[in-house]
Design a protein around this motif. Structure first.
Motif, PDB file in Angstrom:
ATOM      1  N   ASP A  21       0.849  -1.194   0.000  1.00 35.12           N
ATOM      2  CA  ASP A  21       0.000   0.000   0.000  1.00 35.12           C
ATOM      3  C   ASP A  21       0.883   1.241   0.000  1.00 35.12           C
ATOM      4  OD1 ASP A  21      -1.833   1.967   0.144  1.00 35.12           O
ATOM      5  OD2 ASP A  21      -2.761   1.346   2.033  1.00 35.12           O
ATOM      6  N   ASN A  23      -0.262   4.131  -1.159  1.00 33.53           N
ATOM      7  CA  ASN A  23      -1.201   5.262  -1.265  1.00 33.53           C
ATOM      8  C   ASN A  23      -0.645   6.457  -0.479  1.00 33.53           C
ATOM      9  OD1 ASN A  23      -3.619   6.437  -2.051  1.00 33.53           O
ATOM     10  ND2 ASN A  23      -4.703   5.740  -0.210  1.00 33.53           N
ATOM     11  N   ARG A  36       5.274   5.060   4.397  1.00 37.80           N
ATOM     12  CA  ARG A  36       4.917   3.801   3.726  1.00 37.80           C
ATOM     13  C   ARG A  36       6.057   3.300   2.846  1.00 37.80           C
ATOM     14  NH1 ARG A  36      -1.654   4.680   2.718  1.00 37.80           N
ATOM     15  NH2 ARG A  36      -2.110   4.414   4.919  1.00 37.80           N
ATOM     16  N   HIS A  59      -2.284   0.658  -5.039  1.00 34.80           N
ATOM     17  CA  HIS A  59      -3.261   1.623  -5.561  1.00 34.80           C
ATOM     18  C   HIS A  59      -2.838   3.037  -5.153  1.00 34.80           C
ATOM     19  CE1 HIS A  59      -4.777   1.420  -1.392  1.00 34.80           C
ATOM     20  NE2 HIS A  59      -5.261   2.632  -1.620  1.00 34.80           N
ATOM     21  N   ARG A  62      -8.472   7.650  -5.245  1.00 32.95           N
ATOM     22  CA  ARG A  62      -9.738   7.044  -5.674  1.00 32.95           C
ATOM     23  C   ARG A  62     -10.150   7.707  -6.980  1.00 32.95           C
ATOM     24  NH1 ARG A  62     -13.174   7.037   0.015  1.00 32.95           N
ATOM     25  NH2 ARG A  62     -11.626   5.889   1.214  1.00 32.95           N
ATOM     26  N   ARG A 116      -6.334   0.618  -9.153  1.00 31.85           N
ATOM     27  CA  ARG A 116      -7.691   1.180  -9.239  1.00 31.85           C
ATOM     28  C   ARG A 116      -8.002   1.716 -10.635  1.00 31.85           C
ATOM     29  NH1 ARG A 116      -8.716   3.620  -3.106  1.00 31.85           N
ATOM     30  NH2 ARG A 116      -8.625   1.557  -2.146  1.00 31.85           N
ATOM     31  N   SER A 152      -2.604  -1.521   5.517  1.00 30.56           N
ATOM     32  CA  SER A 152      -3.455  -0.324   5.571  1.00 30.56           C
ATOM     33  C   SER A 152      -4.628  -0.398   4.594  1.00 30.56           C
ATOM     34  CB  SER A 152      -2.613   0.938   5.340  1.00 30.56           C
ATOM     35  OG  SER A 152      -1.628   0.714   4.365  1.00 30.56           O
ATOM     36  N   ARG A 156     -10.283  -3.497   2.928  1.00 28.38           N
ATOM     37  CA  ARG A 156     -10.887  -3.358   1.600  1.00 28.38           C
ATOM     38  C   ARG A 156     -10.894  -4.710   0.873  1.00 28.38           C
ATOM     39  NH1 ARG A 156     -12.774   1.076   3.241  1.00 28.38           N
ATOM     40  NH2 ARG A 156     -11.505   2.946   3.165  1.00 28.38           N
ATOM     41  N   LYS A 203     -11.810  13.130   8.601  1.00 27.00           N
ATOM     42  CA  LYS A 203     -12.953  12.210   8.432  1.00 27.00           C
ATOM     43  C   LYS A 203     -13.682  12.093   9.768  1.00 27.00           C
ATOM     44  CE  LYS A 203      -9.917   9.516   5.496  1.00 27.00           C
ATOM     45  NZ  LYS A 203      -8.915   8.455   5.658  1.00 27.00           N
ATOM     46  N   GLY A 382      -4.563   3.912   8.757  1.00 27.59           N
ATOM     47  CA  GLY A 382      -5.576   4.716   9.429  1.00 27.59           C
ATOM     48  C   GLY A 382      -6.811   3.868   9.712  1.00 27.59           C
ATOM     49  N   GLY A 383      -7.605   3.629   8.669  1.00 31.23           N
ATOM     50  CA  GLY A 383      -8.850   2.869   8.823  1.00 31.23           C
ATOM     51  C   GLY A 383      -8.620   1.462   9.367  1.00 31.23           C
TER      52      GLY A 383
HETATM   53  O1  LIG Z   1      -4.531   5.118   2.904  1.00 31.68           O
HETATM   54  C1  LIG Z   1      -5.405   4.299   3.120  1.00 31.68           C
HETATM   55  O2  LIG Z   1      -6.311   4.421   4.126  1.00 31.68           O
HETATM   56  P1  LIG Z   1      -6.033   5.287   5.485  1.00 31.68           P
HETATM   57  O3  LIG Z   1      -5.934   6.745   5.092  1.00 31.68           O
HETATM   58  O4  LIG Z   1      -7.250   5.010   6.328  1.00 31.68           O
HETATM   59  O5  LIG Z   1      -4.771   4.742   6.093  1.00 31.68           O
HETATM   60  C2  LIG Z   1      -5.512   3.049   2.323  1.00 31.68           C
HETATM   61  O6  LIG Z   1      -4.624   3.097   1.230  1.00 31.68           O
HETATM   62  C3  LIG Z   1      -6.930   2.785   1.850  1.00 31.68           C
HETATM   63  O7  LIG Z   1      -7.316   3.771   0.937  1.00 31.68           O
HETATM   64  P2  LIG Z   1      -8.873   3.987   0.654  1.00 31.68           P
HETATM   65  O8  LIG Z   1      -9.483   4.537   1.911  1.00 31.68           O
HETATM   66  O9  LIG Z   1      -8.944   4.934  -0.532  1.00 31.68           O
HETATM   67  O10 LIG Z   1      -9.461   2.621   0.303  1.00 31.68           O
END
Ligand SMILES: O=C(OP(=O)(O)O)[C@H](O)COP(=O)(O)O
Ligand SMILES: Nc1ncnc2c1ncn2[C@@H]1O[C@H](COP(=O)(O)OP(=O)(O)O)[C@@H](O)[C@H]1O
Length: 404
Positions: A21, A23, A36, A59, A62, A116, A152, A156, A203, A382-383
């Protein structure tokens, strides 16, 4: 012992497909380096050192958002961290990707394009359904093993996170294993003294989730960021509204208004809210205003003010455990980093048990030179970290166990 396979179970010299991940924040189209890359460099280097042919999937953003960009910059940043060449192909499972995968030698590393961008990737489906997609059916025969290291994204159920486990022998990577073990053990930990959670970010549903699910565990929530404003709006203060071109708060307010109003009415003693805010004045400088002096919202608030920092800090210093989820201000801008940096710094200075979580929030440490050693754990999730803390399942971990 974990109930899934780890890299210790993986024979060297194989063709390995790896989900990581990467991202990342993207500022004006430029991908920002963050923890990361550093964490994943360990997994990637270890696999290359074991003479695997290493193909990475990841990925970014979004679809429809500004951060939905190619992974070409990620390949360059990762290469700096790994210290070995990282090839990149702007394809996921088409002819170019297949050719690049088949051309790899032992110890070489290839990053595929943003998963994605494939139509098969995004709908949430179970692993078996995803396994039937063209994406999985085209790539799986080219590999001997699948390594899932994307902790992370473990909440999903996307093709690249769950589909390949059905088709290939599957292993948890170093990041997945460490984060899962750690965050799960933290969720089970008992503390005698005061437990505090510093929460913010952008959020409000994340903060509502912790306030609702960690009522037994956490004594005090110190709230900042956008959720701080929204809680205050629920108390009737003229903050937490979008102004001008802002498009951050009103939608969240519509979605969470009832819950927030219920929380301020029935659980007000459980959380502390900002008593002042920082904003950008006409000269472009940081200025502060007390909550009581705000008659109507005229500006975007970008950090908690110093009165709030001074109120939160002693609570942190007397805590036995402190968890962090989300920044209390826009720390990426030095003018508005005081709240996040000073409070996270205070956590590091005490000998309390501490976990700093959140992909963005964890970046505060590297940006402002705070030493990771001063915290018990810094999660790059995070999530998924919140899911673990609140005892909710992580679909990817379930799949890793099911197909072990
Ligand atoms: O960065 C992410 O989530 P996070 O900000 O909750 O740690 C993950 O890559 C999940 O991404 P997503 O919330 O677009 O599915
Ligand atoms: N008052 C604020 N206004 C706008 N953005 C904010 C504010 N406070 C914090 N943020 C932003 O929240 C982001 C982190 O939010 P979030 O995604 O919830 O955390 P994480 O990725 O750490 O889980 C940071 O990039 C920060 O700039």
């Amino acid at each position: 012992m974990p109930e899934y396979n780890t890299l210790d179970d993986l024979e060297p010299g194989q063709r390995v497909l790896v989900r990581v991940d990467l991202n990342s924040p993207v500022e004006d189209g430029v991908v920002q380096d963050n923890n990361r890359f550093d964490r994943y460099s360990e997994t990637v280097a270890a696999l290359a050192d074991d003479d695997h042919k290493v193909v990475l999937m990841a990925h970014q953003g979004r679809p429809g958002r500004d951060d939905f960009v190619s992974l070409d910059q990620h390949a360059e940043i990762l290469e700096e961290h790994v210290g070995k060449p990282i090839q990149f192909v702007d394809d996921i499972y088409g002819d170019d990707a297949v050719e690049a995968i088949e051309g790899l030698e032992a110890g070489e590393i290839l990053l595929l394009e943003n998963t994605r961008m494939a139509d098969d990737e995004l709908p949430e489906k179970d692993a078996e359904e995803h396994a039937e997609s063209d994406f999985v059916q085209t790539l799986a025969p080219l590999f001997d093993a699948f390594v899932n290291d994307a902790y992370s994204a473990a909440h999903r159920a996307h093709a690249s996170t769950v589909g390949f486990a059905v088709e290939l022998p599957t292993y948890a990577g170093l990041v997945m294993d460490k984060e899962y073990q750690y965050n799960t053990s933290v969720a089970e930990k008992e503390f005698d003294g005061q437990v505090t959670m510093l929460c913010g970010g952008n959020k409000s549903e994340d903060v509502i989730s912790v306030v609702n699910n960690l009522e037994e565990k956490v004594d005090t929530f110190l709230v900042g960021g956008l959720p701080g404003e929204l809680f205050l709006r629920a108390e009737g203060y003229p903050v937490g509204m979008d102004i001008g071109d802002m498009d951050l708060l009103d939608d969240q307010w519509d979605e969470t208004k009832d819950t927030l109003e219920d929380l301020v009415e029935n659980r007000r003693d459980d959380f502390e809210l900002p008593v002042d805010f920082a904003y950008e004045d006409a000269e472009g400088e940081r200025a502060e205003i007390a909550l009581e002096d705000i008659d109507e919202k005229e500006t975007g608030y970008l950090d908690i003010g110093h009165e709030t920092i001074e109120a939160y800090e002693p609570i942190i210093r007397e805590s036995e455990a402190v968890f962090v989820k989300g920044a209390v201000g826009v720390f990426e801008d030095e003018r508005f980093a005081d709240g996040t940096v000073e409070l996270i710094e205070a956590i590091g200075e005490t000998d309390c048990f501490s976990v700093v979580g959140g992909g963005d929030t964890a970046r505060t440490l590297s940006l402002y030179g705070l030493d990771e050693e001063n915290y018990d754990h810094v999660s790059i999730a995070g999530g998924a970290y919140l899911n673990a803390l609140t005892g909710q399942e992580l679909v990817v971990v379930d799949v890793l166990k099911k197909y072990a």
